[in-house]
Enzyme design. Sequence first.
Site, PDB file in Angstrom:
ATOM      1  N   HIS A 175       0.799  -1.236   0.000  1.00 39.05           N
ATOM      2  CA  HIS A 175       0.000   0.000   0.000  1.00 39.05           C
ATOM      3  C   HIS A 175       0.831   1.285   0.000  1.00 39.05           C
ATOM      4  CE1 HIS A 175      -3.464  -2.436   0.143  1.00 39.05           C
ATOM      5  NE2 HIS A 175      -3.653  -2.536   1.446  1.00 39.05           N
ATOM      6  N   GLU A 179     -11.552  -3.698  -3.031  1.00 37.51           N
ATOM      7  CA  GLU A 179     -10.590  -2.703  -3.512  1.00 37.51           C
ATOM      8  C   GLU A 179     -10.378  -2.900  -5.008  1.00 37.51           C
ATOM      9  OE1 GLU A 179      -7.104  -3.483  -0.994  1.00 37.51           O
ATOM     10  OE2 GLU A 179      -8.555  -4.407   0.346  1.00 37.51           O
ATOM     11  N   HIS A 231      -9.874   2.223   0.139  1.00 37.62           N
ATOM     12  CA  HIS A 231      -9.789   1.111   1.093  1.00 37.62           C
ATOM     13  C   HIS A 231     -10.861   1.189   2.181  1.00 37.62           C
ATOM     14  CE1 HIS A 231      -7.873  -2.138   3.284  1.00 37.62           C
ATOM     15  NE2 HIS A 231      -6.887  -2.201   2.403  1.00 37.62           N
TER      16      HIS A 231
HETATM   17  C1  BGC Z   1      -4.657  -6.356   2.155  1.00 43.44           C
HETATM   18  C2  BGC Z   1      -4.576  -7.113   3.457  1.00 43.44           C
HETATM   19  C3  BGC Z   1      -4.148  -6.155   4.529  1.00 43.44           C
HETATM   20  C4  BGC Z   1      -5.153  -5.015   4.585  1.00 43.44           C
HETATM   21  C5  BGC Z   1      -4.779  -3.969   5.598  1.00 43.44           C
HETATM   22  C6  BGC Z   1      -5.662  -5.271   2.322  1.00 43.44           C
HETATM   23  O1  BGC Z   1      -5.759  -4.542   1.145  1.00 43.44           O
HETATM   24  O2  BGC Z   1      -5.014  -7.196   1.099  1.00 43.44           O
HETATM   25  O3  BGC Z   1      -3.650  -8.170   3.362  1.00 43.44           O
HETATM   26  O4  BGC Z   1      -4.082  -6.802   5.773  1.00 43.44           O
HETATM   27  O5  BGC Z   1      -5.241  -4.406   3.339  1.00 43.44           O
HETATM   28  O6  BGC Z   1      -3.513  -3.557   5.443  1.00 43.44           O
END
Ligand code: BGC
Length: 370
Positions: free
Chosen positions: A126, A335, A198
């Site tokens: 991310h 997402e 998110h």
């Molecule tokens: C990911 C997860 C992660 C979450 C929070 C999601 O987009 O796929 O693996 O734990 O975000 O970070």
Amino acid sequence: MKIDLKKIIFFSMATIIFILIRQQSHFTEPNYKNIEIISYNLVNKHGYSVEILNLGGIISSIKTPDRSGVFKDITLGFTSPKQYLDEHPYFGAIVGRFANRIANGKFELEGKEYILAQNNGPNHLHGGALGFDNVYWEVDTLENKNGIQLSYISADGEEGYPGNLSVTVTYILTDDNTLKVKYEAQTDKTTVINLTQHSYFNLSGDFSKQILDHELQLFADSYLPVDNTQIPTGSIQLVADSPFDFRARKEIGKDIDIKNNQLEIGKGYDHCWVLNNTKKDLVKAASVYHPQSGRMMDVYTDQPGIQLYTGNFLDDTLPSKTQGTYGPRSAFCLETQHFPNSPNVSDFPTTILKPGEIFTSETHFKFSVN
Ligand code: BGC
């Protein structure tokens, strides 16, 4: 020994000037914690509302009615905007410069290797330590007041990525109860980009409940299996005859605990589905229904993938907006995005953005009652 007074004066002055410049630059460093967090509220003619923060472009609340007309907040987050300054799992945030994982925090572009933060086991997740979820966005209200536009310039080298990237994200709440999210970006050096929203949804509006009873349909015939560190193996697997088959509407909880190596790795669903959308049009990607409340949400996107994350890593450490704490599977995320680790997999749709090109992408969340 002869003392050279001129030299001593020169070096003392130089030292003082150096210290002053250091201090000056120290004081002018952005101190994010001191910037005011401002919240913007969009309300449509039916009373649906969406609250957004300039911090991380975070959607801090979405209120929609159930079939008796009772409005509830259906997104996880905090009661006070300041709580978003502490660590949290990207609640409601804009995620970038590259959403999802990049293997070993490395990729090669035009013959040069770029090194990123390894902030998720061996991988980059991310956008790194200070991703787009953590920065302050400049906000303009749209002329007809049904939306806002957020802008951010991510500097060349920020979090290891090449190129000054100028990004805008527009949130619009329409009178047909749709939240539109539009992304646009331009760069001055070749870079990679993958942006997503998110938000964590629980259509019951009761965050003490799990989302396993929500019924989900995904318009995807295949998904991307992952390795033990949640990086796609590179193969594209058909969902038929597997717990990943959501082609017909099915309860999220129906197969989630089936013995399956992929579900064990993610502690549930935490995978990217390959959407049946080869034309890059804005098409329906997912539909979720909560039978008890009647709340429904349809997701439309022009992106090739959608990550379904069933809140498996929520561990009752963060305070809920309502009561208690957020537990495992108290929400799901959908997402919309490009495939994880695309910069390292030439077979995946490209995430490269070059100077002179304009990156655009659009996702709609349409709310209704059934
Ligand atoms: C990911 C997860 C992660 C979450 C929070 C999601 O987009 O796929 O693996 O734990 O975000 O970070």
